[in-house]
Motif scaffolding. Structure first.
Motif, PDB file in Angstrom:
ATOM      1  N   THR A   1       0.857  -1.192   0.000  1.00  0.00           N
ATOM      2  CA  THR A   1       0.000   0.000   0.000  1.00  0.00           C
ATOM      3  C   THR A   1       0.888   1.235   0.000  1.00  0.00           C
ATOM      4  O   THR A   1       1.992   1.215   0.546  1.00  0.00           O
ATOM      5  N   VAL A   2       0.402   2.271  -0.644  1.00  0.00           N
ATOM      6  CA  VAL A   2       1.145   3.529  -0.704  1.00  0.00           C
ATOM      7  C   VAL A   2       0.241   4.642  -0.193  1.00  0.00           C
ATOM      8  O   VAL A   2      -0.813   4.904  -0.764  1.00  0.00           O
ATOM      9  N   ASN A   3       0.645   5.198   0.924  1.00  0.00           N
ATOM     10  CA  ASN A   3      -0.084   6.330   1.517  1.00  0.00           C
ATOM     11  C   ASN A   3      -1.597   6.109   1.530  1.00  0.00           C
ATOM     12  O   ASN A   3      -2.371   6.968   1.147  1.00  0.00           O
ATOM     13  N   LEU A   4      -1.969   4.940   2.017  1.00  0.00           N
ATOM     14  CA  LEU A   4      -3.377   4.535   1.985  1.00  0.00           C
ATOM     15  C   LEU A   4      -4.183   5.295   3.052  1.00  0.00           C
ATOM     16  O   LEU A   4      -3.794   5.356   4.217  1.00  0.00           O
ATOM     17  N   VAL A   5      -5.312   5.843   2.624  1.00  0.00           N
ATOM     18  CA  VAL A   5      -6.145   6.656   3.511  1.00  0.00           C
ATOM     19  C   VAL A   5      -7.602   6.216   3.391  1.00  0.00           C
ATOM     20  O   VAL A   5      -8.084   5.922   2.304  1.00  0.00           O
ATOM     21  N   LYS A   6      -8.266   6.144   4.556  1.00  0.00           N
ATOM     22  CA  LYS A   6      -9.704   5.917   4.544  1.00  0.00           C
ATOM     23  C   LYS A   6     -10.371   6.902   5.490  1.00  0.00           C
ATOM     24  O   LYS A   6     -10.043   6.968   6.682  1.00  0.00           O
TER      25      LYS A   6
ATOM     26  N   MET B   1      -9.920  -2.984   3.331  1.00  0.00           N
ATOM     27  CA  MET B   1      -9.451  -2.350   2.085  1.00  0.00           C
ATOM     28  C   MET B   1      -8.526  -3.288   1.321  1.00  0.00           C
ATOM     29  O   MET B   1      -8.584  -3.359   0.091  1.00  0.00           O
ATOM     30  N   LEU B   2      -7.680  -4.041   2.070  1.00  0.00           N
ATOM     31  CA  LEU B   2      -6.760  -4.964   1.391  1.00  0.00           C
ATOM     32  C   LEU B   2      -7.513  -6.065   0.652  1.00  0.00           C
ATOM     33  O   LEU B   2      -7.029  -6.599  -0.343  1.00  0.00           O
ATOM     34  N   GLY B   3      -8.709  -6.398   1.150  1.00  0.00           N
ATOM     35  CA  GLY B   3      -9.508  -7.437   0.507  1.00  0.00           C
ATOM     36  C   GLY B   3     -10.545  -6.871  -0.454  1.00  0.00           C
ATOM     37  O   GLY B   3     -11.397  -7.616  -0.941  1.00  0.00           O
ATOM     38  N   GLY B   4     -10.508  -5.577  -0.682  1.00  0.00           N
ATOM     39  CA  GLY B   4     -11.467  -4.962  -1.600  1.00  0.00           C
ATOM     40  C   GLY B   4     -12.880  -4.911  -1.061  1.00  0.00           C
ATOM     41  O   GLY B   4     -13.846  -4.820  -1.810  1.00  0.00           O
ATOM     42  N   LEU B   5     -13.024  -4.974   0.259  1.00  0.00           N
ATOM     43  CA  LEU B   5     -14.359  -4.993   0.852  1.00  0.00           C
ATOM     44  C   LEU B   5     -14.791  -3.609   1.308  1.00  0.00           C
ATOM     45  O   LEU B   5     -15.905  -3.405   1.768  1.00  0.00           O
TER      46      LEU B   5
ATOM     47  N   LEU C   1      -1.653  -5.766  -5.255  1.00  0.00           N
ATOM     48  CA  LEU C   1      -1.580  -7.173  -4.859  1.00  0.00           C
ATOM     49  C   LEU C   1      -0.826  -7.934  -5.942  1.00  0.00           C
ATOM     50  O   LEU C   1      -1.203  -7.855  -7.123  1.00  0.00           O
ATOM     51  N   ASP C   2       0.211  -8.642  -5.556  1.00  0.00           N
ATOM     52  CA  ASP C   2       1.029  -9.389  -6.527  1.00  0.00           C
ATOM     53  C   ASP C   2       1.435  -8.521  -7.718  1.00  0.00           C
ATOM     54  O   ASP C   2       1.365  -8.972  -8.875  1.00  0.00           O
ATOM     55  N   GLY C   3       1.810  -7.305  -7.450  1.00  0.00           N
ATOM     56  CA  GLY C   3       2.295  -6.437  -8.517  1.00  0.00           C
ATOM     57  C   GLY C   3       1.207  -5.814  -9.375  1.00  0.00           C
ATOM     58  O   GLY C   3       1.508  -5.103 -10.335  1.00  0.00           O
ATOM     59  N   GLN C   4      -0.051  -6.054  -9.006  1.00  0.00           N
ATOM     60  CA  GLN C   4      -1.147  -5.495  -9.800  1.00  0.00           C
ATOM     61  C   GLN C   4      -1.847  -4.396  -8.997  1.00  0.00           C
ATOM     62  O   GLN C   4      -2.157  -4.586  -7.814  1.00  0.00           O
ATOM     63  N   ARG C   5      -2.080  -3.266  -9.631  1.00  0.00           N
ATOM     64  CA  ARG C   5      -2.802  -2.194  -8.946  1.00  0.00           C
ATOM     65  C   ARG C   5      -4.257  -2.583  -8.820  1.00  0.00           C
ATOM     66  O   ARG C   5      -4.904  -2.899  -9.828  1.00  0.00           O
ATOM     67  N   VAL C   6      -4.796  -2.593  -7.603  1.00  0.00           N
ATOM     68  CA  VAL C   6      -6.155  -3.118  -7.411  1.00  0.00           C
ATOM     69  C   VAL C   6      -7.147  -2.105  -6.835  1.00  0.00           C
ATOM     70  O   VAL C   6      -8.348  -2.350  -6.862  1.00  0.00           O
ATOM     71  N   ASP C   7      -6.656  -0.978  -6.334  1.00  0.00           N
ATOM     72  CA  ASP C   7      -7.610  -0.044  -5.710  1.00  0.00           C
ATOM     73  C   ASP C   7      -8.547   0.592  -6.734  1.00  0.00           C
ATOM     74  O   ASP C   7      -9.561   1.166  -6.384  1.00  0.00           O
ATOM     75  N   THR C   8      -8.200   0.435  -8.005  1.00  0.00           N
ATOM     76  CA  THR C   8      -9.030   1.011  -9.060  1.00  0.00           C
ATOM     77  C   THR C   8      -9.976  -0.025  -9.682  1.00  0.00           C
ATOM     78  O   THR C   8     -10.710   0.286 -10.609  1.00  0.00           O
ATOM     79  N   LEU C   9      -9.936  -1.263  -9.166  1.00  0.00           N
ATOM     80  CA  LEU C   9     -10.760  -2.329  -9.765  1.00  0.00           C
ATOM     81  C   LEU C   9     -12.245  -2.119  -9.485  1.00  0.00           C
ATOM     82  O   LEU C   9     -12.623  -1.557  -8.465  1.00  0.00           O
TER      83      LEU C   9
ATOM     84  N   PRO D   1      -6.164 -20.091  -0.592  1.00  0.00           N
ATOM     85  CA  PRO D   1      -5.785 -18.748  -1.060  1.00  0.00           C
ATOM     86  C   PRO D   1      -4.293 -18.508  -0.903  1.00  0.00           C
ATOM     87  O   PRO D   1      -3.693 -18.986   0.057  1.00  0.00           O
ATOM     88  N   SER D   2      -3.711 -17.783  -1.841  1.00  0.00           N
ATOM     89  CA  SER D   2      -2.294 -17.437  -1.652  1.00  0.00           C
ATOM     90  C   SER D   2      -2.171 -16.337  -0.609  1.00  0.00           C
ATOM     91  O   SER D   2      -1.122 -16.168   0.002  1.00  0.00           O
ATOM     92  N   LEU D   3      -3.252 -15.605  -0.371  1.00  0.00           N
ATOM     93  CA  LEU D   3      -3.257 -14.552   0.654  1.00  0.00           C
ATOM     94  C   LEU D   3      -4.445 -14.745   1.592  1.00  0.00           C
ATOM     95  O   LEU D   3      -5.600 -14.730   1.154  1.00  0.00           O
ATOM     96  N   LEU D   4      -4.140 -14.946   2.884  1.00  0.00           N
ATOM     97  CA  LEU D   4      -5.209 -15.043   3.883  1.00  0.00           C
ATOM     98  C   LEU D   4      -5.272 -13.736   4.668  1.00  0.00           C
ATOM     99  O   LEU D   4      -4.283 -13.318   5.278  1.00  0.00           O
ATOM    100  N   LEU D   5      -6.436 -13.098   4.635  1.00  0.00           N
ATOM    101  CA  LEU D   5      -6.657 -11.886   5.426  1.00  0.00           C
ATOM    102  C   LEU D   5      -7.641 -12.252   6.523  1.00  0.00           C
ATOM    103  O   LEU D   5      -8.729 -12.744   6.243  1.00  0.00           O
TER     104      LEU D   5
END
Ligand SMILES: Nc1ncnc2c1ncn2[C@@H]1O[C@H](COP(=O)(O)OP(=O)(O)OP(=O)(O)O)[C@@H](O)[C@H]1O
Ligand SMILES: [Mg+2]
Lengths: 242, 169
Positions: free
Chosen positions: A7-12, A53-57, A67-75, A163-167
């Motif tokens: 995450t980069v300068n993540l804000v909620k 936020m990390l899980g897109g919820l 996630l895994d080199g893919q930008r996901v906050d815009t999905l 899952p490769s990532l467990l949150l």
């Protein structure tokens, strides 16, 4: 290899009430493949918000999530749903089991959705329920279960698609010591298999399985470092009860 | 405290120093810091001087005599007082807490940094206890309970640390 989570300068900032609530304030976090990271901090420090936020919820207010080199906050939401099916397991602080499905089906469904064959999905279901001492409860509805049982079903469900990532958000909040032991064993197996884990917890035993501890306070990371291991110590040095 | 532990063992039956060491180890298993034999003999010597135990020399055929200790009536009284009185609870004055309150006043340390470092330290102690628990045979009930007790204390320390963070940092 790229980071599993970055995450980069993540804000909620929650804006639904009269006053905006800044829940996460500029978090830079990077988790490497196979790492087990525990997240701790006082109530209201933003732990659930961050992991959602990390899980897109939960949508971020600003900043980036990779996630895994893919930008996901815009999905889009549907793209997130696909991503979760394929590689993320999520354990909610308050379970979120599907009420009108049996315990067994709650666990089996994510494996099927991730593309496992019916045979493999059934095997996953059975081994996870057995590992968490829930085999007897497979036919029950979630509402018929105790808090601790629902908690374990939620963990089994999150692991069903391997899952490769467990949150996980407080996966042992309602457990007694016997059941905590089952969960600990399962988590350390998952860790040994190389799956990446980010876990919010107040439980010192669970957190001590992690490689690294991130402390949140008021929506910010105030400490981020490794948990030292000194396996050479003898029992007498460890225990000094007065 | 070892004094009273030895008195309790001697209340069961007379024994020599090495037998007492073995009895402690067998009862508490791997989880308890067993005193070394020198410490046991020194303690027995003091107990004898205070009249709580008495020693008799037992002849051994081809070795030097050994001393077998037994409990005196006075020793039994002291033991009973120990058993009957309520036991002090866990400490309330904590070394870390003193640091946390005092060190920042002098500007030599920052509370947030002290708290977060201590938290990681507790977790690494907990990880030692996890290993210890995994190595302890489940049949060793006394050792298991001792480790679980240590874990619960550590959890309480961690929860308290969080309270300190909320209120002081
Ligand atoms: N949906 C929401 N709307 C408005 N404010 C929210 C919402 N969800 C959380 N908050 C606020 O955001 C802050 C962080 O909440 P969050 O649930 O992330 O905390 P937490 O660290 O998970 O706490 P806990 O340990 O109690 O679970 C809190 O002040 C909370 O009141
Ligand atoms: Mg929460």
């Amino acid at each position: 290899m790229s980071a599993v989570v970055k995450t980069v300068n993540l804000v909620k900032i929650y804006q639904d009430g009269a006053l905006p609530v800044p829940a996460v304030r500029g978090v830079d976090l990077q988790v490497e493949p196979g790492e087990f990271v525990a997240v701790m901090g006082p109530s209201g420090s933003g732990k659930s918000t961050l992991i959602h936020m990390l899980g897109g919820l939960d949508a971020r207010t600003s900043g980036e999530i990779w996630l895994d080199g893919q930008r996901v906050d815009t999905l889009s939401e549907s793209a997130w749903a696909l991503l979760r099916r394929k590689k993320i397991g999520f354990v909610f602080q308050f379970f979120n089991l599907v009420a009108n499905m049996t315990v067994g089906d709650n666990v089996e469904l994510p494996a099927l959705l991730a593309g496992a064959s019916p045979k493999v999905a059934r095997e996953r279901r059975e081994s996870l329920l057995a590992a968490l001492n829930l085999t007897d409860r497979a036919g029950a509805a979630p509402a018929q279960l105790s808090g601790g049982e629902q908690q374990r079903v939620a963990l089994a469900r999150a692991l069903a698609n391997e899952p490769s990532l467990l949150l996980a958000d407080e996966p042992t909040g309602n457990l007694d010591s016997r059941n905590t032991r089952d969960v600990l064993r399962l988590l350390s197996d998952v860790h040994k298999q190389g799956q990446t884990i980010v876990m919010v917890t107040h439980d010192a035993r669970v957190a001590s399985l992690a490689d690294r501890l991130v402390s949140l306070f008021d929506g910010e990371i105030v400490d981020d470092g490794r948990i030292a291991r000194r396996r050479t110590r003898t029992a007498g040095e460890v225990i000094d009860l007065r | 405290m070892v004094r009273l532990h030895l008195l309790a063992l001697l209340a069961k039956e007379p024994a020599h120093g090495y037998e007492l060491k073995q009895a402690l180890e067998q009862t508490f298993g791997s989880a308890y810091p067993s005193p070394n034999i020198g410490q046991i003999y020194v303690t027995l010597g003091r107990l004898e001087k205070d009249g709580l135990v008495r020693a008799v020399d037992v002849e051994q055929s081809n070795r030097p005599n050994k001393k077998v200790y037994y409990l005196t009536a006075k020793g039994r009284d002291v033991l009973m007082t120990w058993v009957d009185e309520p036991t002090e609870g866990p400490r309330v004055r904590d070394e870390f807490f003193m640091k946390l309150v005092l060190a920042p006043l002098t500007g030599i340390a920052d509370r947030m940094a002290l708290i977060t470092r201590q938290r990681r330290h507790y977790l690494s102690l907990m990880s030692d206890l996890n290993d210890l628990l995994a190595r302890t045979p489940p049949a060793d009930r006394v050792a298991m309970l001792l480790i679980e007790g240590a874990m619960l204390h550590l959890q309480a320390d961690l929860d308290w640390l969080e309270r300190c963070q909320e209120d002081l940092a």
